[in-house]
Design a protein around this motif. Structure first.
Motif, PDB file in Angstrom:
ATOM      1  N   ASP A 115       8.597   5.654   0.282  1.00 50.64           N
ATOM      2  CA  ASP A 115       7.130   5.396   0.568  1.00 50.64           C
ATOM      3  C   ASP A 115       7.352   3.924   1.016  1.00 50.64           C
ATOM      4  N   LEU A 116       7.159   3.579   2.272  1.00 52.36           N
ATOM      5  CA  LEU A 116       7.115   2.246   2.619  1.00 52.36           C
ATOM      6  C   LEU A 116       5.765   1.654   2.534  1.00 52.36           C
ATOM      7  N   SER A 117       4.610   2.584   2.086  1.00 52.07           N
ATOM      8  CA  SER A 117       3.156   2.378   2.137  1.00 52.07           C
ATOM      9  C   SER A 117       2.642   1.946   0.796  1.00 52.07           C
ATOM     10  N   VAL A 118       3.474   1.953  -0.449  1.00 51.80           N
ATOM     11  CA  VAL A 118       3.035   1.672  -1.663  1.00 51.80           C
ATOM     12  C   VAL A 118       2.380   0.492  -1.741  1.00 51.80           C
ATOM     13  N   GLY A 119       2.836  -0.556  -1.168  1.00 51.22           N
ATOM     14  CA  GLY A 119       2.187  -2.115  -1.165  1.00 51.22           C
ATOM     15  C   GLY A 119       0.965  -1.964  -0.381  1.00 51.22           C
ATOM     16  N   ALA A 120       0.712  -1.490   0.456  1.00 54.39           N
ATOM     17  CA  ALA A 120      -0.449  -1.387   1.451  1.00 54.39           C
ATOM     18  C   ALA A 120      -1.586  -0.637   0.478  1.00 54.39           C
ATOM     19  N   VAL A 121      -1.020   0.485   0.146  1.00 54.03           N
ATOM     20  CA  VAL A 121      -2.050   1.368  -0.831  1.00 54.03           C
ATOM     21  C   VAL A 121      -2.363   0.428  -1.989  1.00 54.03           C
TER      22      VAL A 121
END
Ligand SMILES: Nc1ncnc2c1ncn2[C@@H]1O[C@H](COP(=O)(O)OP(=O)(O)OP(=O)(O)O)[C@@H](O)[C@H]1O
Ligand SMILES: [Mg+2]
Lengths: 265, 358
Positions: free
Chosen positions: B103-109
């Motif tokens: 999951d590359l989106s954890v930071g953005a989420v």
């Protein structure tokens, strides 16, 4: 033929296509109560595809399947299992990183009684481990040192033992085995054959796919010969020889030309 | 031609020989096992062991070099605070990686949901509890979107989350209008959002509620993975999805649940983030993605799925925290801290390859 017996599992005109490949080509299928039905056929004949359709692992494009006379439409292996149909798949369908007991109870885990189980969903690990151990011992399939051992640390044959034990332990209606002895040694194969006889003695019908003709001719009541995606003949071990069965299977012999019993010993 | 009867006789013959040999079939006892084999077996069975040993070694190393200043309870609790955000994101990342995803989106989420919480409380004026809930739900929705793309459209998780990373980050910039909500505003309108940064002092250590929350989440997810059917299904799905499906597991549902839970965890990380930095900034947590993956990898969870433990990730996060803190106290330049973390990742993956062999 066994016309006096009740048909348990039946399929008519099953079709399954994968793109240009027709894995199942308008095949029929019949399984009678309490019998061992062997399915033989060349590699790629479509045996595994057929039993996948019967166990819910694939949904056929066309055709009807009935269980005890009632039409069924399995959408997943769960549906078949719910009706007591247990399958040993050719690829075994075990999870290597989980242990033996986890694998036996995969998808049918038990929870501890009381609030821990109902609210906190806590697994009854001890209960499952004990039962897995008991079932394996009862079947005489495995001598388990450590039921907590991950399945990936087992040999191919031992894994097959786990898959066979799982199916035999939970079946209530039909047992399907896709080459259950393929990876097994001589003694181990013998235990599986004995197991198949035991299951039949309990009154459950067994579908056995195997390339091992001596095994097939030893345990089967009837032999369903599959060729190019469909059933082309049904023979019995006491009416046909292995060579004839193989000849039909490979297309060297046309079953129409040789009515059952013609070559009986 | 061979008659069936004939065949039976032959079969029986060669079997008699095998049976006469006696002995139980499939005994599971290894013969003589070497020390290396036994070590291998141990690490294989307990994936949390390797990162724990590394952590203890790192602590021993830095306490011998730096001494009291490093072992000071305040410093140790500071390390815990420093790894809290990555720890929470690491839990989410571990769940995804266990299913053989990433999951590359954890930071953005995390950043997006922190902005949602902040704006709901400060700009919209909702009660802070409600703002927090909306943020958590938003996190769940982002996870649901990722999960839907992975399960329904069968896109690889790497690509899906690479895309949603950019999308969520753009939404974050748009919704926040690239403005920071200052700490005083939050303190006045929504002190609840600062709760995770509140600290209790015991024995000279400074424990924030955020850190305690993180530890609690580790325990909860550990329980879910170890003691519930859902956990077994997560492992089975990551291990071999086709087999899992044949064994009767609805792998799609399992994946979906994992992505939603991960999304909610990212929103909890957002809460921790607000508590830690005080303000809500659309630019915060830029490196969080890769740091969370680092914690998981050093924690011994296999990127191929189905193998690993949640506490390994806690150890992994702490290892990174201890190295950063220790090297900083020793006066080592930041660039060598990064160098060290990079080396640790490669060593961890190498060790994983060795451990995964059976
Ligand atoms: N998932 C799939 N996708 C595409 N083609 C498939 C798939 N599964 C099976 N087939 C094709 O369907 C045909 C029948 O395959 P199946 O596995 O049923 O054969 P089989 O009789 O079980 O063979 P074997 O004895 O080797 O196990 C083959 O030509 C195979 O290539
Ligand atoms: Mg097959």
């Amino acid at each position: 033929m066994t016309t006096d017996k009740k048909i348990v599992f039946q399929a008519r005109g099953l079709v399954k296509r994968y793109g240009h490949v027709t894995a199942i080509d308008h095949t029929d299928f019949d399984l009678y109560a309490g019998e061992v039905l062997a399915i033989i056929g060349d590699n790629g004949a479509g045996k595994s595809s057929l039993i996948k359709a019967l166990s819910g692992a694939l949904v056929p494009d066309e055709g009807e399947i009935t269980l005890d006379g009632k039409p069924i439409h399995f959408k997943s292996p769960m549906d078949a299992r719910a009706l007591g149909i247990e399958t040993v798949y050719q690829n075994l369908a075990v999870s290597p990183s989980l242990d033996i007991a986890d694998n036996m109870f995969l998808g049918r885990e038990r929870r501890v009684p009381g609030i821990l189980g109902s609210v906190f969903r806590m697994l009854d690990k001890k209960g499952m481990h004990d039962e897995a151990k008991a079932k394996l011992a009862e079947l005489g399939l495995l001598t388990i040192q450590n039921i907590n051992q991950a399945v990936e640390t087992l040999s191919g044959g031992q894994r097959q033992g786990v898959a066979v034990a799982r199916a035999a332990a939970f079946a209530r209606h039909v047992v399907i085995m896709d080459e259950p002895t393929a990876a097994l040694g001589v003694k181990e194969s013998r235990r599986v054959l004995n197991l198949i006889n035991d299951v039949r003695a309990k009154g459950l019908p067994v579908i056995l796919i195997s390339h091992n003709m001596p095994h097939v001719f030893e345990v089967a009541d009837r032999i369903h010969i599959h060729r190019l995606g469909k059933r082309i003949a049904i023979v019995k071990p006491d009416t046909h020889t292995m060579s004839e069965a193989v000849a039909i299977m490979t297309g060297a012999l046309n079953p129409e030309d040789h009515p059952a019993g013609a070559y009986a010993a | 031609m061979t008659t069936p009867q004939n065949a039976k006789v032959q079969t029986a013959d060669h079997e008699k020989v095998a049976n006469a040999a006696g002995g139980d079939f499939a005994t599971f006892q290894g013969a003589q096992v070497s020390l290396a084999d036994r070590l291998h077996q141990f690490f294989h069975q307990y994936p949390v062991a390797a990162p724990t040993i590394v952590l203890l070694a790192a602590i021993a190393l830095f306490s011998s070099i730096i001494g009291g200043r490093f072992l000071d309870p305040f410093n140790l609790s500071l390390i815990l605070q420093q790894v809290t955000i990555i720890g929470v994101l690491g839990i989410a990342q571990t769940l995804i990686i266990l299913t053989a995803g990433i999951d590359l989106s954890v930071g953005a989420v995390m950043v997006l949901t922190s902005v949602i919480m902040g704006r709901m409380a400060v700009e919209v004026g909702l009660p802070s509890g409600l703002a927090l809930c909306i943020g958590l739900i938003a996190g769940g929705v982002t996870g649901w979107i990722n999960g839907l793309l992975v399960t329904r459209f069968r896109l690889p998780p790497f690509i899906v989350t690479l895309g949603t990373w950019n999308i969520f980050f753009a939404l974050n910039l748009w919704y926040s209008q690239s403005e920071t909500i200052r700490s005083q505003e939050i303190e006045a309108a929504a002190p609840l959002l600062h709760w995770t940064g509140t600290a209790i002092d015991i024995f000279g250590a400074r424990l924030t509620y955020g850190s305690l929350l993180m530890l609690g989440l580790f325990v909860v997810i550990w329980y879910a993975l170890k003691w519930t059917a859902w956990g077994k299904h997560v492992y089975a799905t990551g291990d071999d999805p086709d087999s899992a499906k044949l064994a009767g597991i609805r792998t799609e549902r399992v994946l979906m649940s994992v992505y939603v839970v991960a999304g909610v965890l990212c929103a909890i990380a957002a809460w921790v983030l607000i508590g830690r930095i005080g303000s809500v900034s659309p630019q915060a947590g830029m490196m969080a993605n890769l740091d969370s993956i680092t914690a998981v990898v050093i924690g011994g969870t296999s990127l191929f799925g189905g193998r690993g433990s949640i506490f390994g990730t806690l150890m992994g996060a702490l290892v990174v925290g201890v190295f950063r803190n220790g090297l900083a106290l020793a006066g080592v330049d930041v660039l060598w801290q990064e160098f060290t973390v990079g080396a640790l990742i490669i060593v961890a993956v190498g060790v994983d390859q060795w451990i995964r062999k059976v």
